[in-house]
Design a protein around this motif. Structure first.
Motif, short mmCIF file in Angstrom:
data_model
loop_
_atom_site.label_atom_id
_atom_site.label_comp_id
_atom_site.label_asym_id
_atom_site.label_seq_id
_atom_site.Cartn_x
_atom_site.Cartn_y
_atom_site.Cartn_z
N LEU A 9 0.83 -1.20 0.00
CA LEU A 9 0.00 0.00 0.00
C LEU A 9 0.87 1.25 0.00
CD1 LEU A 9 -2.85 1.18 0.13
CD2 LEU A 9 -2.75 0.97 2.64
N GLN A 10 1.91 1.25 0.84
CA GLN A 10 2.80 2.41 0.89
C GLN A 10 3.52 2.61 -0.45
OE1 GLN A 10 5.94 2.15 3.79
NE2 GLN A 10 6.81 4.15 3.25
N ALA A 11 3.96 1.52 -1.06
CA ALA A 11 4.64 1.62 -2.35
C ALA A 11 3.71 2.20 -3.41
CB ALA A 11 5.14 0.24 -2.78
N THR A 12 2.47 1.72 -3.44
CA THR A 12 1.52 2.21 -4.43
C THR A 12 1.21 3.69 -4.22
OG1 THR A 12 0.55 -0.01 -4.51
CG2 THR A 12 -0.72 1.76 -5.49
N GLU A 13 1.03 4.08 -2.97
CA GLU A 13 0.75 5.49 -2.68
C GLU A 13 1.95 6.38 -3.02
OE1 GLU A 13 -2.48 4.97 0.98
OE2 GLU A 13 -0.33 5.07 1.43
N THR A 14 3.16 5.88 -2.80
CA THR A 14 4.37 6.65 -3.14
C THR A 14 4.48 6.84 -4.65
OG1 THR A 14 5.54 5.88 -1.16
CG2 THR A 14 6.89 6.70 -2.99
N ILE A 15 4.24 5.76 -5.39
CA ILE A 15 4.29 5.84 -6.85
C ILE A 15 3.23 6.82 -7.35
CG2 ILE A 15 3.84 4.54 -8.97
CD1 ILE A 15 5.08 2.09 -7.50
N ALA A 16 2.03 6.77 -6.74
CA ALA A 16 0.96 7.68 -7.16
C ALA A 16 1.34 9.13 -6.92
CB ALA A 16 -0.33 7.34 -6.40
N ALA A 17 2.02 9.39 -5.80
CA ALA A 17 2.35 10.78 -5.43
C ALA A 17 3.56 11.31 -6.18
CB ALA A 17 2.61 10.85 -3.92
N THR A 18 4.55 10.45 -6.46
CA THR A 18 5.82 10.94 -7.02
C THR A 18 6.10 10.45 -8.43
OG1 THR A 18 7.14 9.08 -6.19
CG2 THR A 18 6.75 10.93 -4.68
N GLY A 19 5.45 9.36 -8.84
CA GLY A 19 5.74 8.78 -10.15
C GLY A 19 7.07 8.06 -10.20
N THR A 20 7.69 7.83 -9.03
CA THR A 20 8.99 7.16 -8.96
C THR A 20 8.97 6.15 -7.81
OG1 THR A 20 10.03 8.64 -7.34
CG2 THR A 20 10.06 9.34 -9.65
N VAL A 21 10.06 5.37 -7.72
CA VAL A 21 10.23 4.42 -6.61
C VAL A 21 11.28 4.93 -5.64
CG1 VAL A 21 9.49 2.44 -8.00
CG2 VAL A 21 11.92 3.07 -7.93
N GLU A 22 11.59 6.20 -5.73
CA GLU A 22 12.62 6.77 -4.86
C GLU A 22 12.23 6.59 -3.39
OE1 GLU A 22 14.99 10.99 -4.14
OE2 GLU A 22 13.58 10.79 -5.81
N GLY A 23 13.17 6.05 -2.62
CA GLY A 23 12.95 5.79 -1.21
C GLY A 23 12.28 4.46 -0.89
N LEU A 24 11.83 3.74 -1.91
CA LEU A 24 11.21 2.44 -1.70
C LEU A 24 12.26 1.33 -1.80
CD1 LEU A 24 7.97 2.94 -3.83
CD2 LEU A 24 8.16 3.01 -1.34
N PRO A 25 12.08 0.22 -1.07
CA PRO A 25 13.09 -0.85 -1.09
C PRO A 25 13.10 -1.62 -2.40
CG PRO A 25 11.19 -1.50 0.22
CD PRO A 25 10.98 -0.07 -0.14
N THR A 26 14.28 -1.85 -2.94
CA THR A 26 14.45 -2.69 -4.12
C THR A 26 14.87 -4.09 -3.66
OG1 THR A 26 16.81 -2.20 -4.36
CG2 THR A 26 15.23 -0.67 -5.43
N CYS A 27 14.92 -5.01 -4.59
CA CYS A 27 15.36 -6.36 -4.25
C CYS A 27 16.82 -6.38 -3.85
CB CYS A 27 15.10 -7.32 -5.41
SG CYS A 27 13.40 -7.97 -5.43
N GLU A 28 17.62 -5.50 -4.43
CA GLU A 28 19.02 -5.40 -4.02
C GLU A 28 19.12 -4.95 -2.56
OE1 GLU A 28 17.80 -4.32 -6.81
OE2 GLU A 28 19.00 -5.21 -8.43
N ASP A 29 18.23 -4.06 -2.15
CA ASP A 29 18.24 -3.59 -0.76
C ASP A 29 17.93 -4.72 0.22
OD1 ASP A 29 18.76 -0.97 -1.59
OD2 ASP A 29 16.62 -0.50 -1.76
N VAL A 30 16.90 -5.52 -0.05
CA VAL A 30 16.48 -6.54 0.91
C VAL A 30 17.35 -7.78 0.86
CG1 VAL A 30 14.10 -5.72 0.83
CG2 VAL A 30 14.79 -7.61 -0.64
N SER A 31 18.12 -7.95 -0.23
CA SER A 31 18.98 -9.14 -0.35
C SER A 31 20.40 -8.88 0.08
CB SER A 31 18.97 -9.63 -1.79
OG SER A 31 17.68 -10.04 -2.19
N SER A 32 20.75 -7.61 0.33
CA SER A 32 22.14 -7.29 0.67
C SER A 32 22.43 -7.55 2.15
CB SER A 32 22.40 -5.82 0.37
OG SER A 32 21.51 -4.99 1.08
#
Length: 375
Positions: A352-375
């Motif tokens: 939900l937070q990711a979808t709301e962030t994308i809606a507000a900014t049009g980007t994934v900036e600040g959201l966790p990527t797979c590289e972030d959670v696998s590191s």
């Protein structure tokens, strides 16, 4: 008068016989070669067409849950205020060839092996040995129905909307004693006059009934019905050929229809779509967001199969963003299709937070990527 020709000598006769033998051998050799080649080609063709115990996963369609599938609205909510929305929330699918009741050939396996968008696996990694096509269909139907029920419950929990738990007929096996009497989606209100409290108690009550038919009171399409369901004994246990699951009695009608598509992996996207229609504004901000992941009653997002193929399907459907279960991230890294932004999520709140962030900014900036959670 011409004198008679002299009789051929023994040596010349032998040379003539040897010459004919050589001619015959030269004529036989190409015939033998052609025959051998035809036999070899037949063996090779038979080998190429012989079924092999593998399955091939390929990208399936990405389907907008807020839209239509097979000319029918996928999500319909009646009896409560809903709101218009925009953008797309796509569930993603995988096409599986070679499952129970179906076959693939060595040629198909070799072609798929060199296709980066497809996956080849031994059949028994996905399907237990001896599992039939009917059993597979029933399992997928049950998983989809349970996923839809759980998805609605998670969305309503987020919105603090109360509902009650029920015992649900999650699936009916084709040709089983209950086939034609019970239907998937029926709610078990009572077994021989006693109300079950959960799935385990319903199974106990069914097992305690004497006689060839089991009296049930069910709720179907808002109507209470009394039915008597035939049963037979298998390994000492009475069975009707149904699967029971945990269901919910919601304060309004929520229906999700995706045809014959089965499995639990669209749960997270169903939850987001229900939440979207029950809240003002467009949750996506007009963006094209795809994703996958099972959903648990506590909101946890679980791993699924075919994540790489689902990302390819999302890209083919022009998705801009993709919500992937964090538990699948090791399979995602290095396989993200060009132009598709992938966000890792572990819970419904993350999605939900990711979808709301994308809606507000049009980007994934600040959201966790797979590289972030696998590191």
């Amino acid at each position: 008068m011409t004198p008679p020709a002299p009789a051929p000598s023994r040596g010349s006769r032998l040379r003539a016989l040897a010459g004919r033998a050589v001619d015959d051998a030269q004529l036989f050799r190409p015939r033998l070669a052609i025959g051998s080649l035809l036999v070899l080609c037949a063996l090779l063709l038979g080998g190429m067409l012989m079924p092999v115990p593998y399955v091939i996963e390929s990208p399936g369609p990405a389907i907008d849950v807020l839209g239509e599938y097979e000319d029918e609205e996928i999500l319909t909510i009646e009896g409560v205020q809903t709101y218009p929305t925009d953008g797309t929330l796509m569930m993603t699918t995988v096409s599986v060839d070679g499952g129970p009741g179906y076959t693939v050939t060595p040629v198909e396996v070799v072609v798929a092996w060199f296709d980066r968008s497809r996956m080849v696996m031994p059949r028994e990694l996905l399907f237990p040995k001896g599992q039939t096509r009917e059993e597979t269909t029933l399992q997928n139907t049950v998983a989809m129905g349970s996923s839809q029920q759980g998805a609605v419950a998670v969305a309503l929990d987020e919105l603090d909307i109360d509902y009650e738990d029920t015992v649900l007929v999650a699936g009916v096996q084709e040709g089983a004693p209950a086939d034609g009497t019970l239907q998937a989606g029926d709610v078990i209100l009572a077994v021989d006059g006693t109300e079950p409290t959960d799935v385990a108690s319903a199974q106990t009550l069914i097992g305690d009934v004497a006689g060839e038919k089991i009296p049930l009171r069910i709720l179907r399409d808002g109507e209470e019905l009394d039915v008597k369901v035939p049963a037979h004994v298998v390994d000492g246990a009475r069975q009707m050929g149904i699967l029971l699951g945990r269901g919910h009695d919601f304060p309004f009608d929520v229906n999700i229809g995706v045809g014959a598509i089965g499995g639990p992996s669209a749960g997270m996207m169903f939850s987001l779509s229900v939440y979207d229609e029950l809240t003002p504004g467009a949750l996506t901000g007009g963006h094209r967001i795809a994703g996958t992941g099972t959903i648990e009653e506590d909101g946890a997002v679980g791993a699924i199969g075919g994540i790489r193929q689902k990302m390819v399907g999302a890209q083919a459907s022009e998705a801009e963003f993709f919500l992937a279960p964090a538990a699948n991230c090791e399979e995602v890294i290095g396989f993200e299709p060009e132009g598709l932004e992938v966000v890792a999520v572990s819970t419904f709140d993350d999605a939900l937070q990711a979808t709301e962030t994308i809606a507000a900014t049009g980007t994934v900036e600040g959201l966790p990527t797979c590289e972030d959670v696998s590191s």
